[in-house]
Design a protein around this motif. Structure first.
Motif, PDB file in Angstrom:
ATOM      1  N   GLU A 132      -6.173  -4.492 -13.518  1.00 48.93           N
ATOM      2  CA  GLU A 132      -6.200  -5.137 -12.601  1.00 48.93           C
ATOM      3  C   GLU A 132      -7.989  -5.663 -12.917  1.00 48.93           C
ATOM      4  O   GLU A 132      -8.264  -6.363 -12.358  1.00 48.93           O
ATOM      5  CB  GLU A 132      -6.903  -3.805 -11.434  1.00 48.93           C
ATOM      6  CG  GLU A 132      -6.708  -4.583  -9.981  1.00 48.93           C
ATOM      7  CD  GLU A 132      -6.969  -3.173  -8.918  1.00 48.93           C
ATOM      8  OE1 GLU A 132      -7.956  -4.147  -8.154  1.00 48.93           O
ATOM      9  OE2 GLU A 132      -6.863  -2.577  -9.040  1.00 48.93           O
ATOM     10  N   ASN A 133      -8.748  -5.111 -13.620  1.00 43.14           N
ATOM     11  CA  ASN A 133      -9.950  -5.704 -13.561  1.00 43.14           C
ATOM     12  C   ASN A 133      -9.813  -6.837 -14.568  1.00 43.14           C
ATOM     13  O   ASN A 133     -10.615  -8.436 -14.097  1.00 43.14           O
ATOM     14  CB  ASN A 133     -10.900  -4.832 -14.347  1.00 43.14           C
ATOM     15  CG  ASN A 133     -11.219  -3.308 -13.693  1.00 43.14           C
ATOM     16  OD1 ASN A 133     -11.626  -3.796 -11.820  1.00 43.14           O
ATOM     17  ND2 ASN A 133     -11.883  -2.546 -14.334  1.00 43.14           N
ATOM     18  N   HIS A 172       2.558   1.441  -3.160  1.00 40.91           N
ATOM     19  CA  HIS A 172       1.537   2.121  -4.640  1.00 40.91           C
ATOM     20  C   HIS A 172       1.550   3.862  -4.298  1.00 40.91           C
ATOM     21  O   HIS A 172       1.080   4.397  -5.063  1.00 40.91           O
ATOM     22  CB  HIS A 172       0.859   1.002  -4.456  1.00 40.91           C
ATOM     23  CG  HIS A 172      -0.260   1.536  -5.619  1.00 40.91           C
ATOM     24  ND1 HIS A 172      -0.614   1.435  -6.962  1.00 40.91           N
ATOM     25  CD2 HIS A 172      -1.000   2.323  -5.067  1.00 40.91           C
ATOM     26  CE1 HIS A 172      -1.136   1.994  -7.243  1.00 40.91           C
ATOM     27  NE2 HIS A 172      -2.527   2.560  -6.575  1.00 40.91           N
ATOM     28  N   GLU A 199      -5.204 -10.061  -4.083  1.00 40.84           N
ATOM     29  CA  GLU A 199      -4.734  -8.842  -2.866  1.00 40.84           C
ATOM     30  C   GLU A 199      -3.096  -7.889  -3.722  1.00 40.84           C
ATOM     31  O   GLU A 199      -3.136  -6.963  -3.853  1.00 40.84           O
ATOM     32  CB  GLU A 199      -3.992  -9.567  -1.918  1.00 40.84           C
ATOM     33  CG  GLU A 199      -4.092  -8.719  -1.149  1.00 40.84           C
ATOM     34  CD  GLU A 199      -5.031  -7.827  -0.330  1.00 40.84           C
ATOM     35  OE1 GLU A 199      -5.386  -6.648   0.240  1.00 40.84           O
ATOM     36  OE2 GLU A 199      -6.545  -8.049   0.085  1.00 40.84           O
ATOM     37  N   ARG A 207      -8.444  -9.541 -12.124  1.00 45.33           N
ATOM     38  CA  ARG A 207      -9.243 -10.477 -11.196  1.00 45.33           C
ATOM     39  C   ARG A 207     -10.800 -10.836 -12.164  1.00 45.33           C
ATOM     40  O   ARG A 207     -10.242 -12.118 -11.425  1.00 45.33           O
ATOM     41  CB  ARG A 207      -9.913  -8.501 -10.487  1.00 45.33           C
ATOM     42  CG  ARG A 207     -10.942  -9.508  -9.330  1.00 45.33           C
ATOM     43  CD  ARG A 207     -10.366  -7.853  -9.140  1.00 45.33           C
ATOM     44  NE  ARG A 207      -9.653  -6.975  -8.641  1.00 45.33           N
ATOM     45  CZ  ARG A 207      -8.808  -7.668  -6.921  1.00 45.33           C
ATOM     46  NH1 ARG A 207      -9.357  -8.264  -6.292  1.00 45.33           N
ATOM     47  NH2 ARG A 207      -8.018  -6.810  -6.955  1.00 45.33           N
ATOM     48  N   ARG A 225       1.156  -1.145   0.055  1.00 44.76           N
ATOM     49  CA  ARG A 225       0.145  -0.167  -0.166  1.00 44.76           C
ATOM     50  C   ARG A 225       1.082   1.234   0.100  1.00 44.76           C
ATOM     51  O   ARG A 225       0.429   2.088  -0.504  1.00 44.76           O
ATOM     52  CB  ARG A 225      -0.502  -0.013   1.304  1.00 44.76           C
ATOM     53  CG  ARG A 225      -2.261   1.429   1.067  1.00 44.76           C
ATOM     54  CD  ARG A 225      -2.315   1.406   2.360  1.00 44.76           C
ATOM     55  NE  ARG A 225      -3.783  -0.020   2.532  1.00 44.76           N
ATOM     56  CZ  ARG A 225      -3.131  -1.370   3.449  1.00 44.76           C
ATOM     57  NH1 ARG A 225      -2.925  -1.411   4.387  1.00 44.76           N
ATOM     58  NH2 ARG A 225      -4.314  -2.335   3.584  1.00 44.76           N
ATOM     59  N   LYS A 279      -3.874  -5.379  -5.889  1.00 41.14           N
ATOM     60  CA  LYS A 279      -4.731  -3.880  -6.111  1.00 41.14           C
ATOM     61  C   LYS A 279      -3.449  -3.083  -5.441  1.00 41.14           C
ATOM     62  O   LYS A 279      -4.191  -1.827  -6.189  1.00 41.14           O
ATOM     63  CB  LYS A 279      -5.417  -4.093  -4.735  1.00 41.14           C
ATOM     64  CG  LYS A 279      -6.999  -5.090  -4.159  1.00 41.14           C
ATOM     65  CD  LYS A 279      -6.908  -5.198  -2.975  1.00 41.14           C
ATOM     66  CE  LYS A 279      -8.496  -5.927  -2.342  1.00 41.14           C
ATOM     67  NZ  LYS A 279      -8.517  -5.835  -1.299  1.00 41.14           N
ATOM     68  N   TYR A 280      -2.458  -2.946  -5.762  1.00 40.67           N
ATOM     69  CA  TYR A 280      -1.246  -2.061  -5.373  1.00 40.67           C
ATOM     70  C   TYR A 280      -0.517  -1.583  -6.834  1.00 40.67           C
ATOM     71  O   TYR A 280       0.216  -1.361  -6.639  1.00 40.67           O
ATOM     72  CB  TYR A 280      -0.997  -2.000  -3.813  1.00 40.67           C
ATOM     73  CG  TYR A 280      -1.930  -3.090  -2.807  1.00 40.67           C
ATOM     74  CD1 TYR A 280      -1.833  -1.672  -2.694  1.00 40.67           C
ATOM     75  CD2 TYR A 280      -1.714  -3.934  -2.288  1.00 40.67           C
ATOM     76  CE1 TYR A 280      -3.086  -1.890  -1.291  1.00 40.67           C
ATOM     77  CE2 TYR A 280      -2.464  -4.412  -1.301  1.00 40.67           C
ATOM     78  CZ  TYR A 280      -3.826  -2.846  -0.934  1.00 40.67           C
ATOM     79  OH  TYR A 280      -4.410  -3.036   0.284  1.00 40.67           O
ATOM     80  N   ARG A 281      -0.851  -2.553  -7.954  1.00 38.68           N
ATOM     81  CA  ARG A 281      -0.249  -2.890  -8.689  1.00 38.68           C
ATOM     82  C   ARG A 281       0.781  -3.223  -9.141  1.00 38.68           C
ATOM     83  O   ARG A 281       1.700  -2.302  -9.515  1.00 38.68           O
ATOM     84  CB  ARG A 281      -0.531  -1.070  -9.631  1.00 38.68           C
ATOM     85  CG  ARG A 281      -1.876  -1.167 -10.199  1.00 38.68           C
ATOM     86  CD  ARG A 281      -3.029  -2.051 -11.018  1.00 38.68           C
ATOM     87  NE  ARG A 281      -2.178  -1.799 -12.240  1.00 38.68           N
ATOM     88  CZ  ARG A 281      -2.595  -3.361 -12.827  1.00 38.68           C
ATOM     89  NH1 ARG A 281      -3.122  -4.382 -12.187  1.00 38.68           N
ATOM     90  NH2 ARG A 281      -2.108  -3.171 -14.020  1.00 38.68           N
TER      91      ARG A 281
END
Length: 487
Positions: A426-427, A323, A351, A430, A320, A354-356
């Motif tokens: 990300e989408n 990022h 997980e 996912r 986190r 989420k933070y690429r």
């Protein structure tokens, strides 16, 4: 005295430190390298690996042409068989050459290595004191030296980190740059030695006593980096296990680095030590990529089997922060952990993305001699004693190609999707994971997808220096081979 060192594929910081000692004592020394194309621990191709005997003869001939009195090898389990064959050829052609081995495998398997009769001295741990004694014609007095005397093995005391008088030694890069012209832009270095932790799959887990961490003097180290910068080096890779673990030290170092060096750099970070201030200083000092070890986002598996003290929440917090401060990062992840499930790994990857992360670096659980994970896997029935025995003799599994534990083929398919995380949205990633679309993919594409995605990421983002170097090494070597064929 003429000392010839042999190394494979990469730059050895230990040898560079030894070269500084050789120069101090006016010892003639040289380096022979094998570029390790398709045969190093990263990429193993069975077709090229079959050619090892012809390579071994070429290497031994190159070493003998330099007329050494001593030959030194840094031995890893992955290159043990090759080095034993080289040593055997050297021994058969000149019995007067003293053959010395050091490195991780030598430290753990020194008795077996001495009993082969191929090595006169096997050195455990840090080798600087031994090298000084060798330069003074007293090699058997050196720390870490092990040898056979009257049919008994003599073992000198050893340390995993250099003595304080050797900590600030300059890394003399001339011979490696001569052999590796593609490496000329990059400073490979470390600011500290040792590691507090004993992760079960790591080399440090072998030893009972905790390994101390010792750091270079900041002013001396900055001066060394400044000298290299003036020589035209443009990028820095710090290989420390615990680059930021001493907060006061790293704050002062990064402040000085920003003022006097300011070259883009990569580093390795233990997640629990990362906070807002360190992130900000890393960014301001020129950090372009951080590697963090997650291995798996399951506190139970991490503690019980990997023997890591950090928690999933600390890994997530580190990602986190990275990022938030727009710091590119790579996250390490391991397949082949006892009691793992597909769901645990899916949740971990979901997980991460989420933070690429720039990329997810997947590895497979691989045993090495005397590591704690060996007995854990043996007790769980995931490996047998024969596999451990083979490993100790140099027949080792590959961390990138399935490792030592048989895993669910769906994990290899999941790996393919994970490699795309640094390229696609990300989408999309996912959805592919949640709907388990990856299960239709052929698992054999996992390794190919790794190197394809790594190459794309390196070319697009320009902040993955280690991948850049791999690409340059292969391109340079293949061009050289093509030129030789055309002649």
């Amino acid at each position: 005295m003429k000392i010839v060192c042999f190394y494979e594929a990469y730059e050895s910081l230990a040898f560079e430190r030894f070269f500084s000692i050789f120069k101090k004592y006016y010892i003639d020394h040289d380096l022979v390298m094998d570029r390790g194309i398709f045969s190093d621990y990263s990429i193993i191709n069975p077709f090229f690996s079959k050619k090892i005997d012809s390579l071994v003869k070429m290497i031994s001939d190159d070493i003998l042409k330099k007329e050494p009195t001593h030959v030194m090898f840094s031995v890893f389990t992955d290159n043990l068989i090759k080095i034993q064959k080289i040593a055997e050829l050297i021994r058969s052609k000149n019995k007067n050459i003293q053959i010395i081995a050091g490195g991780p495998h030598s430290t753990t398997m020194y008795r077996k290595m001495l009993n082969t009769g191929l090595f006169d001295i096997v050195v455990r741990g840090a080798g600087e004191d031994f090298i000084r004694c060798l330069c003074n014609n007293r090699p058997l007095d050196g720390k870490g030296a092990c040898y056979i005397k009257e049919n008994n093995i003599v073992e000198n005391e050893f340390s995993l980190v250099p003595e304080e008088e050797f900590v600030d030694l300059k890394e003399d890069k001339d011979l490696f740059l001569k052999n590796m012209p593609w490496n000329r832009e990059y400073i490979h270095t470390i600011s500290s030695f040792g590691c507090y932790f004993k992760c079960s799959y790591c080399y440090h887990s072998v030893f009972q006593k905790p390994c101390k961490v010792i750091r270079k003097n900041i002013d001396v180290f900055i001066d060394q980096l400044l000298s290299l910068k003036k020589q035209g080096f443009k990028k820095v890779v710090f290989h420390d296990d615990l680059f930021i673990s001493d907060r006061d030290h790293i704050i002062r170092f990064l402040t000085e680095y920003k003022k006097k060096i300011a070259l883009p750099f990569m580093c390795i970070v233990y997640p629990a030590f990362l906070d807002k201030k360190i992130c900000r200083l890393l960014k301001e000092a020129g950090c372009v990529n951080v590697e963090i070890g997650s291995q798996v986002l399951s506190d139970r598996l991490r503690k019980k089997y990997l023997q890591r003290s950090d928690k999933s929440s600390q890994v997530i917090n580190a990602m986190r922060l990275l990022h938030r401060y727009n710091l590119s990062f790579t996250v390490d992840h391991i397949f082949g952990i006892p009691e793992e499930t597909l769901k645990i790994h899916e949740r971990s990857i979901l997980e991460y993305i989420k933070y690429r992360p720039s990329r997810i670096h997947f590895c497979y659980m691989t045993i090495y001699p005397a590591s704690k994970i060996n007995n854990i896997l043996l007790d769980k029935g995931l490996i047998d004693q024969k596999k451990i025995d083979l490993c100790e003799s140099g027949i080792v599994d590959n961390v990138n190609m399935g490792g030592s534990v048989k895993v669910n083929e769906d994990l290899k398919r999941l790996e393919i999707i994970g490699h795309l995380a640094g390229i696609f949205s990300e989408n999309l990633i996912r959805r592919l994971i949640r709907h388990r679309v990856y299960r239709i993919l052929p698992s054999k594409l996992a390794l190919l997808s790794k190197y394809f995605s790594y190459s794309i990421i390196a070319l697009i983002k320009g902040n993955e220096f280690n991948i850049e170097l791999q690409l340059k090494r292969y391109l340079s070597s293949l061009m050289k081979m093509l030129t030789m064929l055309l002649k």
